[in-house]
Motif scaffolding. Structure first.
Motif, PDB file in Angstrom:
ATOM      1  N   GLU A  54       3.771  10.281  -7.410  1.00  0.00           N
ATOM      2  CA  GLU A  54       4.759  10.644  -8.399  1.00  0.00           C
ATOM      3  C   GLU A  54       4.144  10.948  -9.767  1.00  0.00           C
ATOM      4  O   GLU A  54       4.760  11.597 -10.588  1.00  0.00           O
ATOM      5  CB  GLU A  54       5.804   9.531  -8.544  1.00  0.00           C
ATOM      6  N   CYS A  55       2.935  10.459 -10.013  1.00  0.00           N
ATOM      7  CA  CYS A  55       2.286  10.683 -11.307  1.00  0.00           C
ATOM      8  C   CYS A  55       1.632  12.031 -11.398  1.00  0.00           C
ATOM      9  O   CYS A  55       1.287  12.740 -10.629  1.00  0.00           O
ATOM     10  CB  CYS A  55       1.256   9.603 -11.579  1.00  0.00           C
ATOM     11  N   ASN A  63       0.829  -1.208   0.000  1.00  0.00           N
ATOM     12  CA  ASN A  63       0.000   0.000   0.000  1.00  0.00           C
ATOM     13  C   ASN A  63       0.862   1.255   0.000  1.00  0.00           C
ATOM     14  O   ASN A  63       0.542   2.244  -0.665  1.00  0.00           O
ATOM     15  CB  ASN A  63      -0.943   0.012   1.205  1.00  0.00           C
ATOM     16  N   SER A  64       1.946   1.218   0.738  1.00  0.00           N
ATOM     17  CA  SER A  64       2.855   2.364   0.792  1.00  0.00           C
ATOM     18  C   SER A  64       3.453   2.648  -0.594  1.00  0.00           C
ATOM     19  O   SER A  64       3.534   3.805  -1.027  1.00  0.00           O
ATOM     20  CB  SER A  64       3.959   2.097   1.809  1.00  0.00           C
ATOM     21  N   LYS A  65       3.853   1.604  -1.293  1.00  0.00           N
ATOM     22  CA  LYS A  65       4.436   1.766  -2.635  1.00  0.00           C
ATOM     23  C   LYS A  65       3.371   2.276  -3.622  1.00  0.00           C
ATOM     24  O   LYS A  65       3.679   3.093  -4.484  1.00  0.00           O
ATOM     25  CB  LYS A  65       5.010   0.444  -3.125  1.00  0.00           C
ATOM     26  N   ALA A  66       2.130   1.791  -3.479  1.00  0.00           N
ATOM     27  CA  ALA A  66       1.052   2.249  -4.369  1.00  0.00           C
ATOM     28  C   ALA A  66       0.795   3.737  -4.154  1.00  0.00           C
ATOM     29  O   ALA A  66       0.614   4.496  -5.131  1.00  0.00           O
ATOM     30  CB  ALA A  66      -0.213   1.442  -4.109  1.00  0.00           C
ATOM     31  N   ILE A  67       0.791   4.197  -2.914  1.00  0.00           N
ATOM     32  CA  ILE A  67       0.586   5.617  -2.643  1.00  0.00           C
ATOM     33  C   ILE A  67       1.755   6.444  -3.162  1.00  0.00           C
ATOM     34  O   ILE A  67       1.569   7.502  -3.757  1.00  0.00           O
ATOM     35  CB  ILE A  67       0.385   5.828  -1.114  1.00  0.00           C
TER      36      ILE A  67
END
Length: 97
Positions: A96-97, A87-91
């Protein structure tokens, strides 16, 4: 409870261990060292003899085990940690997008 007193060869009865029950055990106040005291939330104690009236039993020479299965808890912890990381990486990617 019984004991062999000094100068005696037979056991002498000293008394009976009592068990206390509470209407709301979750309301007891923990004072540390595995000790609890009653509060208004726990209600008054009702005291009875082990093995009678639903008060449970006592057994001599037994060791109580924990209610925790270490392996299951470790697996749950690792699963939770990996879900948190995902979840942390998805956020982070969404930011960044």
């Amino acid at each position: 409870m019984s004991a062999t007193l000094a100068g005696s060869t037979s056991g002498t009865t000293l008394g009976q261990i009592q068990i206390a029950q509470f209407v709301n055990p979750a309301g007891l106040l923990s004072v540390g060292g595995n000790l609890f005291i009653p509060t208004a939330a726990s209600g008054a104690a009702t005291v009875g003899t082990p093995g009678t009236g639903g008060y449970g039993t006592l057994s001599q020479g037994f060791l109580e085990l924990a209610n925790v299965k270490v392996v299951d808890e470790m697996v749950n912890m690792i699963t939770s940690q990996r879900a948190y990381e995902a979840n942390s990486k998805a956020i982070q990617t969404a930011d960044e997008c």
